[in-house]
Design a protein around this motif. Structure first.
Motif, PDB file in Angstrom:
ATOM      1  N   ILE A 557       0.864  -1.181   0.000  1.00  0.00           N
ATOM      2  CA  ILE A 557       0.000   0.000   0.000  1.00  0.00           C
ATOM      3  C   ILE A 557       0.903   1.235   0.000  1.00  0.00           C
ATOM      4  CG2 ILE A 557      -1.667   1.345   1.348  1.00  0.00           C
ATOM      5  CD1 ILE A 557      -2.760  -1.311   2.412  1.00  0.00           C
ATOM      6  N   ALA A 558       0.581   2.193  -0.846  1.00  0.00           N
ATOM      7  CA  ALA A 558       1.319   3.455  -0.868  1.00  0.00           C
ATOM      8  C   ALA A 558       0.587   4.472   0.002  1.00  0.00           C
ATOM      9  CB  ALA A 558       1.430   3.966  -2.296  1.00  0.00           C
ATOM     10  N   TYR A 559       1.309   5.074   0.933  1.00  0.00           N
ATOM     11  CA  TYR A 559       0.766   6.149   1.759  1.00  0.00           C
ATOM     12  C   TYR A 559       1.424   7.450   1.310  1.00  0.00           C
ATOM     13  CZ  TYR A 559      -1.069   2.464   4.771  1.00  0.00           C
ATOM     14  OH  TYR A 559      -1.748   1.366   5.262  1.00  0.00           O
ATOM     15  N   LEU A 560       0.669   8.275   0.603  1.00  0.00           N
ATOM     16  CA  LEU A 560       1.174   9.528   0.063  1.00  0.00           C
ATOM     17  C   LEU A 560       0.475  10.687   0.763  1.00  0.00           C
ATOM     18  CD1 LEU A 560       2.786  11.127  -2.103  1.00  0.00           C
ATOM     19  CD2 LEU A 560       0.807  10.850  -3.615  1.00  0.00           C
ATOM     20  N   ASN A 561       1.243  11.495   1.477  1.00  0.00           N
ATOM     21  CA  ASN A 561       0.700  12.665   2.175  1.00  0.00           C
ATOM     22  C   ASN A 561       1.295  13.933   1.580  1.00  0.00           C
ATOM     23  OD1 ASN A 561      -0.625  10.901   3.848  1.00  0.00           O
ATOM     24  ND2 ASN A 561       0.789  11.124   5.552  1.00  0.00           N
ATOM     25  N   LEU A 562       0.440  14.891   1.293  1.00  0.00           N
ATOM     26  CA  LEU A 562       0.875  16.163   0.723  1.00  0.00           C
ATOM     27  C   LEU A 562       0.617  17.272   1.735  1.00  0.00           C
ATOM     28  CD1 LEU A 562      -0.682  15.795  -2.854  1.00  0.00           C
ATOM     29  CD2 LEU A 562       1.535  14.963  -2.036  1.00  0.00           C
ATOM     30  N   TYR A 563       1.647  18.027   2.063  1.00  0.00           N
ATOM     31  CA  TYR A 563       1.551  19.127   3.024  1.00  0.00           C
ATOM     32  C   TYR A 563       1.690  20.450   2.257  1.00  0.00           C
ATOM     33  CZ  TYR A 563       2.253  15.653   6.729  1.00  0.00           C
ATOM     34  OH  TYR A 563       2.112  14.574   7.584  1.00  0.00           O
ATOM     35  N   TYR A 627      -0.544  23.933   7.751  1.00  0.00           N
ATOM     36  CA  TYR A 627      -0.614  23.224   6.469  1.00  0.00           C
ATOM     37  C   TYR A 627      -2.030  22.731   6.206  1.00  0.00           C
ATOM     38  CZ  TYR A 627       4.501  22.973   6.651  1.00  0.00           C
ATOM     39  OH  TYR A 627       5.830  23.285   6.710  1.00  0.00           O
ATOM     40  N   LEU A 628      -2.330  22.553   4.931  1.00  0.00           N
ATOM     41  CA  LEU A 628      -3.455  21.721   4.527  1.00  0.00           C
ATOM     42  C   LEU A 628      -2.862  20.370   4.172  1.00  0.00           C
ATOM     43  CD1 LEU A 628      -6.405  21.151   3.732  1.00  0.00           C
ATOM     44  CD2 LEU A 628      -5.858  21.990   1.447  1.00  0.00           C
ATOM     45  N   LEU A 629      -3.258  19.338   4.893  1.00  0.00           N
ATOM     46  CA  LEU A 629      -2.733  17.986   4.682  1.00  0.00           C
ATOM     47  C   LEU A 629      -3.709  17.183   3.841  1.00  0.00           C
ATOM     48  CD1 LEU A 629      -0.996  15.459   5.241  1.00  0.00           C
ATOM     49  CD2 LEU A 629      -2.137  15.275   7.466  1.00  0.00           C
ATOM     50  N   ILE A 630      -3.189  16.558   2.791  1.00  0.00           N
ATOM     51  CA  ILE A 630      -3.987  15.644   1.976  1.00  0.00           C
ATOM     52  C   ILE A 630      -3.392  14.251   2.118  1.00  0.00           C
ATOM     53  CG2 ILE A 630      -4.836  15.080  -0.329  1.00  0.00           C
ATOM     54  CD1 ILE A 630      -4.593  18.001  -1.089  1.00  0.00           C
ATOM     55  N   ASN A 631      -4.199  13.304   2.591  1.00  0.00           N
ATOM     56  CA  ASN A 631      -3.772  11.903   2.733  1.00  0.00           C
ATOM     57  C   ASN A 631      -4.372  11.085   1.601  1.00  0.00           C
ATOM     58  OD1 ASN A 631      -4.616  12.981   5.671  1.00  0.00           O
ATOM     59  ND2 ASN A 631      -2.731  11.818   5.832  1.00  0.00           N
ATOM     60  N   LEU A 632      -3.511  10.423   0.851  1.00  0.00           N
ATOM     61  CA  LEU A 632      -3.956   9.496  -0.202  1.00  0.00           C
ATOM     62  C   LEU A 632      -3.358   8.134   0.095  1.00  0.00           C
ATOM     63  CD1 LEU A 632      -5.018   8.624  -3.052  1.00  0.00           C
ATOM     64  CD2 LEU A 632      -2.901   9.562  -3.989  1.00  0.00           C
ATOM     65  N   LYS A 633      -4.211   7.117   0.201  1.00  0.00           N
ATOM     66  CA  LYS A 633      -3.688   5.762   0.351  1.00  0.00           C
ATOM     67  C   LYS A 633      -4.296   4.885  -0.731  1.00  0.00           C
ATOM     68  CE  LYS A 633      -6.966   4.582   4.061  1.00  0.00           C
ATOM     69  NZ  LYS A 633      -7.095   4.103   5.452  1.00  0.00           N
ATOM     70  N   LYS A 638      -2.004   1.190  -8.170  1.00  0.00           N
ATOM     71  CA  LYS A 638      -3.037   2.170  -8.522  1.00  0.00           C
ATOM     72  C   LYS A 638      -2.655   3.588  -8.098  1.00  0.00           C
ATOM     73  CE  LYS A 638      -7.170  -0.750  -8.701  1.00  0.00           C
ATOM     74  NZ  LYS A 638      -8.570  -0.914  -8.233  1.00  0.00           N
ATOM     75  N   LEU A 639      -1.397   3.775  -7.710  1.00  0.00           N
ATOM     76  CA  LEU A 639      -0.975   5.107  -7.246  1.00  0.00           C
ATOM     77  C   LEU A 639      -1.111   6.136  -8.366  1.00  0.00           C
ATOM     78  CD1 LEU A 639       0.145   6.892  -5.023  1.00  0.00           C
ATOM     79  CD2 LEU A 639       2.463   6.225  -5.719  1.00  0.00           C
ATOM     80  N   TYR A 896       3.170   4.423  22.631  1.00  0.00           N
ATOM     81  CA  TYR A 896       1.923   3.836  22.131  1.00  0.00           C
ATOM     82  C   TYR A 896       2.131   3.342  20.694  1.00  0.00           C
ATOM     83  CZ  TYR A 896      -2.996   3.064  21.376  1.00  0.00           C
ATOM     84  OH  TYR A 896      -4.206   2.473  21.117  1.00  0.00           O
ATOM     85  N   PRO A 897       1.743   2.098  20.383  1.00  0.00           N
ATOM     86  CA  PRO A 897       1.984   1.555  19.039  1.00  0.00           C
ATOM     87  C   PRO A 897       1.232   2.344  17.970  1.00  0.00           C
ATOM     88  CG  PRO A 897       0.580   0.059  20.306  1.00  0.00           C
ATOM     89  CD  PRO A 897       1.058   1.108  21.257  1.00  0.00           C
ATOM     90  N   LEU A 898       1.927   2.654  16.905  1.00  0.00           N
ATOM     91  CA  LEU A 898       1.363   3.449  15.821  1.00  0.00           C
ATOM     92  C   LEU A 898       1.072   2.578  14.614  1.00  0.00           C
ATOM     93  CD1 LEU A 898       3.920   6.419  16.015  1.00  0.00           C
ATOM     94  CD2 LEU A 898       1.605   6.392  16.952  1.00  0.00           C
ATOM     95  N   THR A 899       0.035   2.938  13.875  1.00  0.00           N
ATOM     96  CA  THR A 899      -0.214   2.275  12.607  1.00  0.00           C
ATOM     97  C   THR A 899       0.836   2.738  11.604  1.00  0.00           C
ATOM     98  OG1 THR A 899      -1.656   4.035  11.803  1.00  0.00           O
ATOM     99  CG2 THR A 899      -2.699   2.268  13.076  1.00  0.00           C
ATOM    100  N   THR A 900       0.919   2.046  10.480  1.00  0.00           N
ATOM    101  CA  THR A 900       1.872   2.440   9.440  1.00  0.00           C
ATOM    102  C   THR A 900       1.622   3.875   9.004  1.00  0.00           C
ATOM    103  OG1 THR A 900       1.931   0.151   8.676  1.00  0.00           O
ATOM    104  CG2 THR A 900       2.780   1.822   7.172  1.00  0.00           C
ATOM    105  N   ALA A 901       0.351   4.211   8.788  1.00  0.00           N
ATOM    106  CA  ALA A 901       0.017   5.564   8.338  1.00  0.00           C
ATOM    107  C   ALA A 901       0.391   6.601   9.382  1.00  0.00           C
ATOM    108  CB  ALA A 901      -1.470   5.648   8.009  1.00  0.00           C
ATOM    109  N   SER A 902       0.128   6.314  10.649  1.00  0.00           N
ATOM    110  CA  SER A 902       0.388   7.317  11.682  1.00  0.00           C
ATOM    111  C   SER A 902       1.877   7.453  11.988  1.00  0.00           C
ATOM    112  CB  SER A 902      -0.407   7.012  12.952  1.00  0.00           C
ATOM    113  OG  SER A 902      -0.144   5.722  13.436  1.00  0.00           O
ATOM    114  N   LYS A 903       2.683   6.423  11.722  1.00  0.00           N
ATOM    115  CA  LYS A 903       4.134   6.550  11.935  1.00  0.00           C
ATOM    116  C   LYS A 903       4.710   7.669  11.080  1.00  0.00           C
ATOM    117  CE  LYS A 903       5.342   1.845  13.377  1.00  0.00           C
ATOM    118  NZ  LYS A 903       5.977   0.564  12.987  1.00  0.00           N
ATOM    119  N   SER A 904       4.286   7.706   9.825  1.00  0.00           N
ATOM    120  CA  SER A 904       4.809   8.754   8.954  1.00  0.00           C
ATOM    121  C   SER A 904       4.301  10.122   9.383  1.00  0.00           C
ATOM    122  CB  SER A 904       4.433   8.475   7.497  1.00  0.00           C
ATOM    123  OG  SER A 904       3.030   8.476   7.326  1.00  0.00           O
ATOM    124  N   GLU A 905       3.048  10.213   9.813  1.00  0.00           N
ATOM    125  CA  GLU A 905       2.486  11.516  10.214  1.00  0.00           C
ATOM    126  C   GLU A 905       3.171  12.055  11.472  1.00  0.00           C
ATOM    127  OE1 GLU A 905      -1.695  12.218  10.087  1.00  0.00           O
ATOM    128  OE2 GLU A 905      -2.004  10.754   8.504  1.00  0.00           O
TER     129      GLU A 905
END
Length: 975
Positions: A557-563, A627-633, A638-639, A896-905
């Motif tokens: 899964i690709a986790y793409l965040n735009l700030y 920032y305005l954060l955009i999260n795309l997963k 299909k990225l 506290y254990p983080l999800t994959t998405a939240s680790k990057s955030e």
């Protein structure tokens, strides 16, 4: 370990095994032969181990007995004779989850930890709590957690108090919460589901101590229990522990906890209920309309999954045809609904908010005519594919912020196991998806609509109407009732009540003995990793754009965040950052209408989300990065499609469709309005931070009550201001979506980084590329010390300030202060003695600090407790064991254990806040070095915060007006 069917291990007979490939696990189904306890082991390589014991607890009335019991068994037990072992564990455990939950038909006690020693400690305390609680020894536990007559002097008026009583007063203050409590009552009226398991405040005082004890004796027996052990723990050790320490002490008994099946209705049930608004409020657009349908049985796995998808398809996306039909016909401002599968007979609900009484028949007609048309003519296949893909993506991703995976699996298991069904029917979903995907060619969902909704008479209609002064009438009736009750008591009875209250206070004030505290198992400092975890982040560059890369296993899964930095905006335009976040992806674009766009997003991605975020610069109270954060997963393959859709939204959104824009404004306003009362603590703490930091002002504008007020103004003035609103949206979006504004955050494995490199040029091509003229925000003077008035029956009391502006500095040990105050001083005084449901303190790096209570019956008394915290800290003492406990409990929060998405955030948040790995390690070292001298040294800091006298209270209108001298302004929350 290899086990054969019918083999016995530590008293547990193996009844069945299952491979659960969907969650990469193997399941073992056991029954403890002596006690009758049922147990499932989910075995996999997850080190976040979960234990849970649950009991089938059908409520017998609406006194909240099951809820009060859930609270009370955690207030001391045979082996762990402290007043609140639950709190002691929160202070001194590395748990990743620790809670208890009351459902309409069950009560569960889950814990989780990645540390094996801690895991068994938690298991020990919870098993002892549920099977051997101190409720039989101390009636004061029932008084504290449930209810009691509160009176200290014969001249005083009688009052009710108790944690659950006040919690449910808060819950019943929200019309949406009230509506949801009426759903089961109307469709399952001959079953225990008609009762309020949480407790109706009107009936909670009907519960007797004897009933309370008898319920525990009947239902809290291993023969009525459902146990889960999950993760990579040692099965032999787990079963041996449970058998030797607990289950072998019990003999199997018959527990009559079966839940009857509601006989199907022959016609729809019609119901009306009321909720309170104030005398000055208009009754227009304040009615809720609701339809409910009973859908099969809990153990029908494919049907449950299909209805989860159908609910998403019909109601939860911009393309949702039922939602669109209702809104387009002017029924309500917001449409919602859900499939509730965690009861024996699941229910599908449709809700229209902000309607009028006269909309009743039109609401029904549109629902049924729309569904009839969908069933007859067929649902658009792209809409079907979109919802199937979205639900499947979420299930297979398996990321759950705030909840360990084992607990999610346990709740799904219980959705059939509790009723005698196959425990794994909701986990083995691969075959269901194969069958459901026939809907892409056949009339699968159309047939479901016809059978389970159009032809289903087992249904109900609810109208929830506003009534002026209803709350005032109830408060007067309650006061009169308590007056009459007191008059009926003899002098001797009144004195007996006073003595009971005195005994309760003495128990609350009496400290636990060192011997009792020592009984609570805890870890040592040696069990803690002294090194802070360093989240992966590497600065790279693609096409002149900064990339923050996170090398993580993401399961393709690709986790793409735009700030997108917001510094280019004027101060007055900041609120449009949140407004954009709320409407992007829900408007037409140059190439797609909003429904088609929504479908394409759900077919090609796991979702695109937009949110305003801000990061204070490390230790600086005046500077922050917005920032305005955009999260795309999305799946890696299909990225490119996901980026293309995001580009279409960024570059080609059409803001000029006035009708759609107004519809969205009404919908967003309605959605936020429905949450305001239940989230009073968030409103209050955001106000406090806005009084004392520039970041706080920014966050209040974008996330707080100010944003709701902005929406109200937009709706009210739309006819005259619409062109200005549209122009401003275009202007702000153009300023934001600029290549020179952008930071990209990307998570993948190293070999998959090339996928980002391939799509980045396309992404950048959608953006403006002009110089950025950064500005300094100036929000000016704001009103402080606000009393925010609601029709709620409780308060959310906040007080705070900024300690850095007064010369103090941030120290990692302030995290320990949060633990100590939250689970000692504040907990004991605001929750235990005061009866509030919760209270917590927060001391931030930028100096912003606050204390806030949750569902609090008090106001002035709570503020005094906050003010007196300095005295508690000046006199703070702690032995080495208790101090170690506080430190461990603090490390638990940091680790506290983080999800994959939240680790990057989190990694990006630290980066944008200029928080280095050295800062994080120093903070951890300061936590580990904290002692009573360090904690005492914070007394002046807390004193200076409280002396700034910044207060915000959200709550009961009359209560706040009685204390109006505390506030500079009084304002109604709901407009």
């Amino acid at each position: 370990m290899t086990l054969r069917i019918n083999e016995v291990l530590h008293g547990f007979k193996l009844k069945d095994t299952k491979e659960l490939k969907e969650i990469s696990s193997k399941a073992y189904v056991f029954e403890h032969e002596k006690s009758g306890a049922k147990l499932i082991k989910i075995e996999n390589d997850d080190d976040n181990k979960v234990f849970s014991i649950g009991f089938r607890t059908p409520p017998e009335d609406s006194t909240g007995l099951t809820h009060i019991l859930e609270h009370s068994v955690l207030c001391g037990s045979r082996k762990f004779n402290t007043k609140e072992p639950f709190v002691e564990l929160l202070k001194g455990s590395l748990n990743t989850f620790l809670n208890a939950m009351t459902y309409p038909d069950k009560t569960i006690y889950p814990v989780a930890s990645r540390n094996e020693k801690d895991y068994f400690n938690l298991m020990d305390v919870y098993m002892d709590a549920v099977l051997y609680p101190n409720i039989y020894k101390y009636p004061e536990i029932f008084m504290q957690e449930g209810w009691h007559y509160n009176i200290e002097d014969p001249k005083d008026d009688l009052a009710y108090n108790g944690v659950v009583y006040n919690e449910m007063k808060g819950a019943y203050s929200s019309p949406e919460s009230l509506l949801y409590r009426m759903v089961n009552k109307t469709v399952l009226p001959d079953t225990p589901y008609k009762e309020s398991s949480g407790g109706d405040p009107e009936f909670i005082p009907d519960l007797s101590y004897e009933q309370f004890l008898n319920f525990h004796k009947k239902y809290y027996h291993p023969s009525n229990s459902y146990i889960l052990v999950y993760g990579d723990g040692d099965l032999d050790k787990e079963l041996g522990f449970l058998d030797q320490n607990y289950l072998s002490n019990f003999d199997r008994v018959e527990v009559d906890s079966d839940i009857p099946t509601q006989k199907a209705f022959q016609e729809m049930s019609e119901n009306e209920f009321e909720y309170g608004v104030s005398e000055e409020d208009s009754l227009e657009d304040k009615t809720y309309l609701n339809l409910n349908f009973v859908i099969g049985n809990a153990d029908e796995g494919e049907l449950a999954l299909a209805f989860e998808i159908l609910a998403h398809m019909l109601l939860k996306t911009p393309a949702a045809p039922l939602k669109k039909a209702l809104l387009d016909n002017g029924i309500g401002k917001a449409i919602s609904g859900e499939y509730s599968g965690s009861i024996k007979q699941p229910v599908f609900s449709i809700i229209a908010k902000n309607c009028n009484e006269g909309d009743k028949e039109k609401f029904k007609a549109i629902v049924f005519s729309t569904l009839e048309e969908l069933a007859s003519k067929g649902i658009d296949k792209e809409t079907v594919e979109a919802s199937i893909n979205r639900i499947e993506f979420e299930l297979r991703e398996g990321e759950y912020d705030g909840y360990p995976k084992g607990l999610i699996h346990y709740t799904r298991i219980m959705d059939s196991w509790l009723y005698g069904g196959d425990p794994f029917v909701h986990l083995q979903y691969d075959n269901y998806f194969e069958n459901i995907k026939a809907a892409l060619k056949e009339d699968y969902f159309e047939n479901l609509i016809r059978k389970y909704i159009l032809e289903n008479k087992h249904s109900s209609f609810i109208m929830l109407k506003p009534k002026k002064n209803l709350n005032e009438e109830k408060q007067k009736a309650l006061k009169d009732k308590l007056t009459d009750i007191k008059k009926s008591f003899s002098e001797e009875q009144v004195n007996e009540l006073i003595n009971k209250c005195k005994n309760l206070k003495e128990r609350q004030n009496a400290p636990d003995t060192e011997e009792d505290l020592a009984s609570i198992p805890m870890l040592s400092i040696d069990d803690i990793d002294r090194k802070a975890e360093i989240l992966p982040i590497e600065e790279r560059n693609i096409n002149g754009v900064k990339v923050l890369y996170h090398k993580l296993f993401t399961n393709k899964i690709a986790y793409l965040n735009l700030y997108f930095n917001c510094d280019a905006l004027n101060s007055d335009d900041v609120v449009y950052v949140r407004f954009l976040a709320d409407i992007l992806g829900k408007l037409d674009t140059k190439n797609y209408d909003y429904g088609t766009l929504s479908n394409k997003i759900n077919i090609n991605t796991g979702g695109i989300a937009y949110s305003p975020v801000s990061y204070s610069i490390n230790g600086d109270p005046d500077n922050f990065n917005p920032y305005l954060l955009i999260n795309l997963k999305t799946l890696l393959n299909k990225l490119d499609n996901g980026v293309e859709l995001l580009g279409e939204i960024i570059k080609n959104t059409v803001y000029d469709k006035e009708d759609r824009l107004l519809q969205l404004i009404k919908e967003i306003r309605s959605r936020i309005e429905g949450r305001l009362i239940d989230n009073g603590h968030r409103l209050a703490l955001r106000k406090i931070l806005s009084y004392c930091t520039e970041k706080g002002k920014y966050d209040e504008i974008t996330l707080g009550l100010s944003y709701y007020e902005f929406l109200c103004k937009l709706e009210d003035s739309f006819s005259t201001e619409k062109q200005d609103i549209i122009s401003k949206l275009k202007e702000v979006s153009k300023a934001l979506f600029n290549k020179n504004n952008l930071i990209i955050s990307y998570s993948s494995e190293e070999e998959d980084y090339k996928t980002l490199e391939e799509v980045a040029p396309k992404l950048v091509s959608y953006l403006e590329e002009s110089d950025i003229d950064a500005r300094v925000f100036s929000f000016g003077e704001i009103v402080t010390n606000e009393g925010l008035l609601t029709q709620g029956n409780v308060q959310y009391v906040a007080k705070g300030g900024n300690y850095i502006k007064k010369g103090f500095s941030y120290n990692g040990a302030l995290n320990v202060l949060e633990t100590i105050s939250g689970f000692d001083y504040l907990w004991n005084n605001v929750r235990v003695k005061g009866g509030a449901y919760g209270v917590f303190a927060n001391f931030r790096r930028d100096g912003g600090a606050y204390i806030v209570s949750y569902r609090d019956p008090n106001l002035k008394e709570t503020i005094k407790i906050y003010d007196d915290m300095k005295d508690y800290l000046n006199n703070f003492t702690s032995n080495e064991r208790e101090m170690t406990k506080y430190i461990i409990g603090t490390i638990r929060k940091l680790d506290y254990p983080l999800t994959t998405a939240s680790k990057s955030e989190v990694a990006v948040a630290n980066y944008l806040s200029n928080i280095t790995s050295e800062d994080i390690q120093r903070e951890r070292d300061e936590v580990l070095k904290a002692d009573e001298k360090v904690i005492r040294s914070f007394a002046p800091l807390v004193q200076c915060v409280m002396e700034q006298d910044l207060i915000c209270v959200v709550g009961n209108e009359n209560k706040i007006k009685e204390n109006k001298e505390l506030f500079n302004t009084l304002e109604k929350v709901i407009k």
